[in-house]
Design a protein around this motif. Sequence first.
Motif, PDB file in Angstrom:
ATOM      1  N   ARG A  21       0.845  -1.189   0.000  1.00 35.43           N
ATOM      2  CA  ARG A  21       0.000   0.000   0.000  1.00 35.43           C
ATOM      3  C   ARG A  21       0.876   1.232   0.000  1.00 35.43           C
ATOM      4  NH1 ARG A  21      -3.054  -2.947   3.866  1.00 35.43           N
ATOM      5  NH2 ARG A  21      -5.063  -3.608   3.018  1.00 35.43           N
ATOM      6  N   TYR A  55      -6.381   4.825  -0.009  1.00 33.92           N
ATOM      7  CA  TYR A  55      -7.217   3.685  -0.367  1.00 33.92           C
ATOM      8  C   TYR A  55      -6.758   2.968  -1.639  1.00 33.92           C
ATOM      9  CZ  TYR A  55     -10.114   6.366   2.835  1.00 33.92           C
ATOM     10  OH  TYR A  55     -10.550   7.095   3.899  1.00 33.92           O
ATOM     11  N   GLU A  92      -3.899   0.247  -3.366  1.00 33.09           N
ATOM     12  CA  GLU A  92      -2.860  -0.742  -3.080  1.00 33.09           C
ATOM     13  C   GLU A  92      -2.460  -1.412  -4.383  1.00 33.09           C
ATOM     14  OE1 GLU A  92      -4.691  -3.347  -0.251  1.00 33.09           O
ATOM     15  OE2 GLU A  92      -5.512  -4.658  -1.806  1.00 33.09           O
ATOM     16  N   HIS A 121      -1.665  -4.419  -6.610  1.00 30.12           N
ATOM     17  CA  HIS A 121      -2.069  -5.821  -6.661  1.00 30.12           C
ATOM     18  C   HIS A 121      -1.551  -6.396  -7.972  1.00 30.12           C
ATOM     19  CE1 HIS A 121      -4.328  -9.386  -5.638  1.00 30.12           C
ATOM     20  NE2 HIS A 121      -4.978  -9.342  -6.809  1.00 30.12           N
ATOM     21  N   ARG A 128      -5.537  -1.322  -7.172  1.00 25.33           N
ATOM     22  CA  ARG A 128      -6.931  -1.545  -6.838  1.00 25.33           C
ATOM     23  C   ARG A 128      -7.297  -0.673  -5.640  1.00 25.33           C
ATOM     24  NH1 ARG A 128      -6.870  -7.741  -4.327  1.00 25.33           N
ATOM     25  NH2 ARG A 128      -5.722  -7.267  -2.405  1.00 25.33           N
ATOM     26  N   SER A 148      -8.912  -0.209  -2.048  1.00 26.32           N
ATOM     27  CA  SER A 148      -9.134  -1.003  -0.836  1.00 26.32           C
ATOM     28  C   SER A 148      -9.729  -0.069   0.217  1.00 26.32           C
ATOM     29  CB  SER A 148      -7.816  -1.608  -0.336  1.00 26.32           C
ATOM     30  OG  SER A 148      -8.023  -2.345   0.853  1.00 26.32           O
ATOM     31  N   TYR A 149     -11.047  -0.227   0.447  1.00 24.62           N
ATOM     32  CA  TYR A 149     -11.790   0.720   1.280  1.00 24.62           C
ATOM     33  C   TYR A 149     -12.218   0.044   2.578  1.00 24.62           C
ATOM     34  CZ  TYR A 149     -14.888   4.732   2.075  1.00 24.62           C
ATOM     35  OH  TYR A 149     -15.476   5.870   2.575  1.00 24.62           O
ATOM     36  N   ARG A 159     -12.697  -5.129   4.388  1.00 32.02           N
ATOM     37  CA  ARG A 159     -12.509  -4.086   3.392  1.00 32.02           C
ATOM     38  C   ARG A 159     -13.287  -4.428   2.117  1.00 32.02           C
ATOM     39  NH1 ARG A 159      -8.100  -1.086   5.289  1.00 32.02           N
ATOM     40  NH2 ARG A 159      -8.005   0.176   3.386  1.00 32.02           N
ATOM     41  N   LYS A 207     -13.053  -4.072  -1.980  1.00 32.73           N
ATOM     42  CA  LYS A 207     -11.966  -3.911  -2.944  1.00 32.73           C
ATOM     43  C   LYS A 207     -12.491  -3.983  -4.374  1.00 32.73           C
ATOM     44  CE  LYS A 207      -8.573  -5.953   0.220  1.00 32.73           C
ATOM     45  NZ  LYS A 207      -7.503  -6.946   0.387  1.00 32.73           N
ATOM     46  N   SER A 256     -10.609  -3.773  -8.529  1.00 30.77           N
ATOM     47  CA  SER A 256      -9.448  -3.530  -9.379  1.00 30.77           C
ATOM     48  C   SER A 256      -9.706  -2.337 -10.293  1.00 30.77           C
ATOM     49  CB  SER A 256      -9.151  -4.768 -10.223  1.00 30.77           C
ATOM     50  OG  SER A 256      -8.098  -4.513 -11.134  1.00 30.77           O
ATOM     51  N   LYS A 280     -10.288   6.121  -8.731  1.00 24.99           N
ATOM     52  CA  LYS A 280     -10.735   5.576  -7.447  1.00 24.99           C
ATOM     53  C   LYS A 280     -11.967   6.295  -6.892  1.00 24.99           C
ATOM     54  CE  LYS A 280      -7.922   8.549  -4.459  1.00 24.99           C
ATOM     55  NZ  LYS A 280      -6.809   8.608  -3.495  1.00 24.99           N
TER      56      LYS A 280
END
Length: 493
Positions: A5, A11, A13, A15, A20, A22-23, A37, A39, A41, A54
């Motif tokens: 991250r 939010y 990260e 991948h 993607r 990640s909330y 979380r 998520k 992509s 995002k």
Amino acid sequence: MAPVRDAAPNYLEKHGPTYRVSYPIPKDLQKRFGKMRLKASLGTGDLRKAHRLKTQFIARFDEQIELVRAAIRLERGSAEDKAKLLKSILAQPDLDPAGIASARMDIELEYQGLLGKPISHEFIVHDDGEEDQYPIYEPSREANANLFLSKVQPSLEEKLDAFVETWIDTKLEKRTKRTKEDTRRAVRYLKDWCKSKNLPLDVAKMTSVTASDFLDDFEGVSGGLQGITRAKYLNRLSMLWVRLRQKGWVTTNIWDDYRIEIPARNERSLERAFRMDEVRRLFRGNPPDKLRDVMMIGLVTGARLDAIVSMKVGDVLPGRLRFEPRKKEIKERFVPIHPLLHPMLKRRTSGKSPQDDLFPDWPAPKQKDSLRERSFKASNAFTDYRRKCGVDEVVDGDRRSKVNFHSFRRWFITHMRRIAPLDMVQSIVGHSHGNEADDTYVSTGPLFDKARRYIWALPIPPDNDDYVPEPDGVNLYDTELTQEKSKRRRKYA
């Protein structure tokens, strides 16, 4: 290997090769979601692009979280709280079909829960031998369940109002603001009448008898409106019922068999064209330029006042004027420019862009939701000026004068028809030809050069103080007018 991250809490990260979102899910809802979380992509390895993408996912995650919270409140709240919440959800204008289905399922579950299990069943055997079984519930529980439904579902009045607004905003209802407001006002008259009679506004239960009773009382309900105005509102109700029938709300148009009697107008009270000497007096009366200019266009084009004052500089084209469609016209019209208009048009177009108003001195109403047409002030100003010039004719018992700005259009059609074929006149003024060959297939109409020659041949009254007699047509106005013209001719001879 744990995902990498960014140091900042943005939010995002990494991948694999892409980023993607990640909330984090609030702790009190993690058990409900079954995870910590949310998520998604983003399908890109570009960090800048990922930051741009995002935002929409975060907004979507917030909506999901809020919907879960609403569901929890629904489960824990009282029946009244649940009704208010579900009604507010259904009232959202942008609610998608999935959201509507979910809310209706919640309503049905709550309703069945309030009903409980049936205490017995009633069996009914129909004439055809079929047997139906109807559950019977405990009366108090059934009353509470029905009360819940009445609170969560919109009232009959709210349903009809929503339907009317939806219909008005569709492409099927191509009407002016004023006509759309006529529809709303017609429905209000019907609602007021139903309330005065303690009747529910349930269109499915209204019959031709209901329509008859309403029309019997319509004059009183509407505050004494004239027959022609009440007929207009009846027409709007009938059009609404056509749409309601198409949507399955009603099975018949209850207004079909009814008409509002409009007193027949005799020939003496019909609105008419300006006479030749009236045209001379109107232009010799020194009107202000902003009024004279629209009068000149009306005289030599037959255009309606609202179409004239709404023109843009770009509507003045080489050798022709373009008018936007009005009334029942479905397309713009092009009319040859009469030589009398050249100096005025040059003055009004010089140094201006095509998007500028040709008549900025007759602006549109300041309020966007105004029902008045742009020509409202111009029409009033012309009426005052016309009366000042002594050009008026009011028959006893009539509210309106027999002459108005539209009399320029009548004058144009009258004198064009005396020198030009009917199809030529219809094409210039935007009238339907009444046959498919001319209205559909000959879409370009008669030749433009011919139209120019006819318009240039119009008998424009001279600009002097000499009385101009009216040329006699086959059908004279009346004996009294003929005698009056004879006296004037002797006077000016």
